[in-house]
Design a protein around this motif. Structure first.
Motif, short mmCIF file in Angstrom:
data_model
loop_
_atom_site.label_atom_id
_atom_site.label_comp_id
_atom_site.label_asym_id
_atom_site.label_seq_id
_atom_site.Cartn_x
_atom_site.Cartn_y
_atom_site.Cartn_z
N SER A 99 -11.45 -8.30 31.27
CA SER A 99 -12.48 -7.28 31.03
C SER A 99 -12.08 -5.98 31.73
N GLU A 100 -12.74 -4.92 31.31
CA GLU A 100 -12.50 -3.61 31.92
C GLU A 100 -13.14 -3.58 33.31
N PRO A 101 -12.55 -2.86 34.26
CA PRO A 101 -13.18 -2.71 35.58
C PRO A 101 -14.56 -2.04 35.46
N THR A 102 -15.46 -2.47 36.30
CA THR A 102 -16.81 -1.89 36.30
C THR A 102 -16.89 -0.74 37.28
N ALA A 103 -17.98 0.02 37.16
CA ALA A 103 -18.21 1.12 38.11
C ALA A 103 -18.35 0.57 39.52
N ALA A 104 -18.97 -0.61 39.67
CA ALA A 104 -19.14 -1.21 41.00
C ALA A 104 -17.80 -1.58 41.60
N GLU A 105 -16.89 -2.12 40.79
CA GLU A 105 -15.56 -2.47 41.29
C GLU A 105 -14.80 -1.21 41.70
N ALA A 106 -14.87 -0.18 40.89
CA ALA A 106 -14.20 1.08 41.21
C ALA A 106 -14.77 1.67 42.50
N SER A 107 -16.07 1.61 42.65
CA SER A 107 -16.71 2.13 43.85
C SER A 107 -16.26 1.37 45.09
N ALA A 108 -16.16 0.06 44.97
CA ALA A 108 -15.71 -0.76 46.10
C ALA A 108 -14.28 -0.40 46.49
N TRP A 109 -13.40 -0.25 45.50
CA TRP A 109 -12.01 0.12 45.79
C TRP A 109 -11.94 1.52 46.39
N ALA A 110 -12.71 2.45 45.86
CA ALA A 110 -12.70 3.82 46.40
C ALA A 110 -13.15 3.82 47.85
N ASP A 111 -14.17 3.04 48.16
CA ASP A 111 -14.66 2.94 49.53
C ASP A 111 -13.58 2.40 50.46
N VAL A 112 -12.88 1.37 50.04
CA VAL A 112 -11.81 0.79 50.86
C VAL A 112 -10.69 1.80 51.08
N LEU A 113 -10.29 2.50 50.03
CA LEU A 113 -9.20 3.47 50.16
C LEU A 113 -9.56 4.60 51.13
N VAL A 114 -10.81 5.04 51.09
CA VAL A 114 -11.23 6.11 52.00
C VAL A 114 -11.38 5.57 53.43
N ARG A 115 -12.00 4.40 53.58
CA ARG A 115 -12.18 3.83 54.93
C ARG A 115 -10.83 3.57 55.60
N ARG A 116 -9.85 3.14 54.84
CA ARG A 116 -8.53 2.86 55.42
C ARG A 116 -7.64 4.10 55.48
N ARG A 117 -8.22 5.23 55.15
CA ARG A 117 -7.55 6.53 55.20
C ARG A 117 -6.31 6.61 54.30
N LEU A 118 -6.39 5.93 53.18
CA LEU A 118 -5.33 6.02 52.18
C LEU A 118 -5.66 7.13 51.18
N ASP A 151 -9.10 3.84 35.96
CA ASP A 151 -8.15 4.71 36.64
C ASP A 151 -8.22 4.55 38.16
N VAL A 152 -9.41 4.31 38.67
CA VAL A 152 -9.56 4.08 40.12
C VAL A 152 -8.88 2.77 40.51
N VAL A 153 -9.05 1.74 39.70
CA VAL A 153 -8.42 0.45 39.99
C VAL A 153 -6.90 0.57 39.89
N VAL A 154 -6.41 1.30 38.92
CA VAL A 154 -4.95 1.53 38.81
C VAL A 154 -4.45 2.29 40.03
N LEU A 155 -5.18 3.31 40.47
CA LEU A 155 -4.78 4.06 41.66
C LEU A 155 -4.74 3.14 42.87
N ALA A 156 -5.74 2.29 43.04
CA ALA A 156 -5.77 1.36 44.17
C ALA A 156 -4.57 0.42 44.12
N ALA A 157 -4.25 -0.08 42.94
CA ALA A 157 -3.09 -0.98 42.79
C ALA A 157 -1.79 -0.25 43.11
N THR A 158 -1.68 0.98 42.68
CA THR A 158 -0.48 1.77 42.95
C THR A 158 -0.32 2.02 44.45
#
Length: 78
Positions: free
Chosen positions: A9-28, A58-65
């Motif tokens: 399935s396609e990533p959800t807004a909630a999944e993207a939000s969770a990944w975005a939060d992790v990337l910012v918290r970890r200063r990536l 796109d957020v999930v792809v960025l997180a994976a990259t």
């Protein structure tokens, strides 16, 4: 490395939000903000350019990259 099966399935807004939060918290990322248009505005560093990501996928792809790059830079991965 074992390849992952494709997503069912396609990533959800909630999944993207969770990944975005992790990337910012970890200063990536410096910032990741969901716009009212469902696009994401991301910034790598405080004075860097703002990139527009079209949606959750796109957020999930960025997180994976970022994750892949981070893992490849570890000394034990070389």
């Amino acid at each position: 490395m074992i390849p992952r099966p494709p997503r069912s399935s396609e990533p959800t807004a909630a999944e993207a939000s969770a990944w975005a939060d992790v990337l910012v918290r970890r200063r990536l990322l410096h910032a990741a903000v969901l716009a009212p248009t469902s696009q994401w505005l991301v910034q790598d560093r405080p004075n860097g350019p703002v990139r527009v990501l079209m949606g959750p996928a796109d957020v999930v792809v960025l997180a994976a990259t970022i994750q892949h790059h981070t893992r490849m830079m570890r000394p034990e991965a070389r």
